[in-house]
Design an enzyme around this catalytic site. Structure first.
Site, PDB file in Angstrom:
ATOM      1  CG  MET A   1    -108.353  11.768  54.169  1.00  0.00           C
ATOM      2  SD  MET A   1    -107.786  10.388  55.188  1.00  0.00           S
ATOM      3  CE  MET A   1    -107.892   9.077  53.989  1.00  0.00           C
TER       4      MET A   1
ATOM      5  CB  SER B   1    -109.737   0.959  54.506  1.00  0.00           C
ATOM      6  OG  SER B   1    -108.617   1.719  54.093  1.00  0.00           O
TER       7      SER B   1
ATOM      8  CG  HIS C   1    -112.546   3.265  52.393  1.00  0.00           C
ATOM      9  ND1 HIS C   1    -113.606   4.155  52.344  1.00  0.00           N
ATOM     10  CD2 HIS C   1    -111.560   3.912  53.052  1.00  0.00           C
ATOM     11  CE1 HIS C   1    -113.270   5.276  52.953  1.00  0.00           C
ATOM     12  NE2 HIS C   1    -112.024   5.164  53.401  1.00  0.00           N
TER      13      HIS C   1
ATOM     14  CG  ASP D   1    -112.885   6.008  57.200  1.00  0.00           C
ATOM     15  OD1 ASP D   1    -112.309   5.043  57.716  1.00  0.00           O
ATOM     16  OD2 ASP D   1    -112.417   6.657  56.239  1.00  0.00           O
TER      17      ASP D   1
ATOM     18  CG  HIS E   1    -111.674   8.990  52.758  1.00  0.00           C
ATOM     19  ND1 HIS E   1    -111.346   8.518  54.019  1.00  0.00           N
ATOM     20  CD2 HIS E   1    -111.895  10.319  52.912  1.00  0.00           C
ATOM     21  CE1 HIS E   1    -111.374   9.508  54.881  1.00  0.00           C
ATOM     22  NE2 HIS E   1    -111.690  10.619  54.243  1.00  0.00           N
TER      23      HIS E   1
ATOM     24  CG  MET F   1    -103.912   9.552  53.524  1.00  0.00           C
ATOM     25  SD  MET F   1    -103.240   8.931  55.074  1.00  0.00           S
ATOM     26  CE  MET F   1    -104.506   7.755  55.534  1.00  0.00           C
TER      27      MET F   1
ATOM     28  CG  ASP G   1    -108.360   5.417  53.666  1.00  0.00           C
ATOM     29  OD1 ASP G   1    -109.316   6.205  53.752  1.00  0.00           O
ATOM     30  OD2 ASP G   1    -108.361   4.295  54.205  1.00  0.00           O
TER      31      ASP G   1
ATOM     32  CG  MET H   1    -113.102  11.606  58.775  1.00  0.00           C
ATOM     33  SD  MET H   1    -112.684  10.050  57.938  1.00  0.00           S
ATOM     34  CE  MET H   1    -111.369   9.399  58.981  1.00  0.00           C
TER      35      MET H   1
END
Ligand code: DX5
Ligand code: ZN
Length: 215
Positions: A65, A5, A30, A172, A63, A34, A32, A134
């Site tokens: 979020m 990540s 990866h 993850d 991913h 957010m 992330d 998660m």
């Protein structure tokens, strides 16, 4: 497979982060995303994926979020995401969102928080390309692995064997040399590693160690 990540890297030079992931021999990169709502922090959005996309052919494992991911999944795919996971807790249109991801040519993942049981995503197990378990609370890198989440990996592995589902299992958070073997034995297919990957000087050695004798 291992998916480092970029959240574990230094955002003052994200191109270097991607280059380090590519050079390590990892399977995916990866990302992330957010939004400051689903999780308290804000990281980056579509533009980051778009700008880093030309640097490599490596599959981008995005991913999300974010709340209401159905509103933006297509934009992430258009920007170059090959895999997109959305949180089951973040949309009341989970089936539609996963279908939307698949219809736009990406692999569709359903992510669940540590407190969300596998039964919550039961209806979509037949259409998900992967399930992201998660193993920390989403929102930050560098947290400690939550051991109680491993039972969900075992449960998902058992379910696919019994019911013929073809989803992969991704985990993850808090993953590194110390727990990868146990996770693999529980049924894990894809391990995300953020801080454990970026703290290493020898990143190719790290990937090799994580994969053990599997390759
Ligand atoms: C947490 C993120 C993870 C994070 C993992 O919300 O989804 O992908 O980067 O970082 P480590 O491996 O440091 O726990
Ligand atoms: Zn993640």
């Amino acid at each position: 497979m291992i998916s480092p990540s970029i959240l574990g890297g230094n955002f003052s030079n994200t191109a270097d982060c991607i280059k380090a992931i590519v050079a390590s021999g990892a399977d995916y990169a990866h990302f992330d995303v957010m939004d400051g709502h689903f999780v308290p922090e804000i990281t980056f959005g579509v533009k980051m994926i778009e700008n880093l996309r030309p640097l490599t052919d490596l599959i981008f494992d995005v991913h999300l979020m974010i709340e209401k991911p159905e509103e933006t999944v297509k934009r992430y795919i258009d920007a170059g995401a090959g895999m997109v996971s959305v949180h089951a807790e973040a949309t009341c249109h989970l089936w539609r969102t996963l279908t939307l991801i698949k219809d736009n040519g990406a692999e569709a993942g359903v992510a669940i928080n540590p407190a969300t049981p596998v039964s919550f995503i039961e209806p979509v197990l037949a259409i998900a390309d992967y399930v992201l378990v998660m193993t920390v609370n989403p929102g930050w890198g560098g947290q400690s692995f939550i051991p109680q989440t491993v039972d969900k990996i075992r449960e998902l592995d058992q379910r696919r064997k019994e019911d013929g589902y073809s989803y992969l299992i991704e985990a993850d958070g808090g993953i590194g040399r110390g727990n990868i073997k146990m996770l693999y034995e529980a049924g894990l297919d894809i391990a995300v590693a953020g801080s454990a990957f970026f703290r290493e000087d020898d990143k190719a050695g790290f990937i090799k160690d994580m994969l053990g004798d599997l390759r």
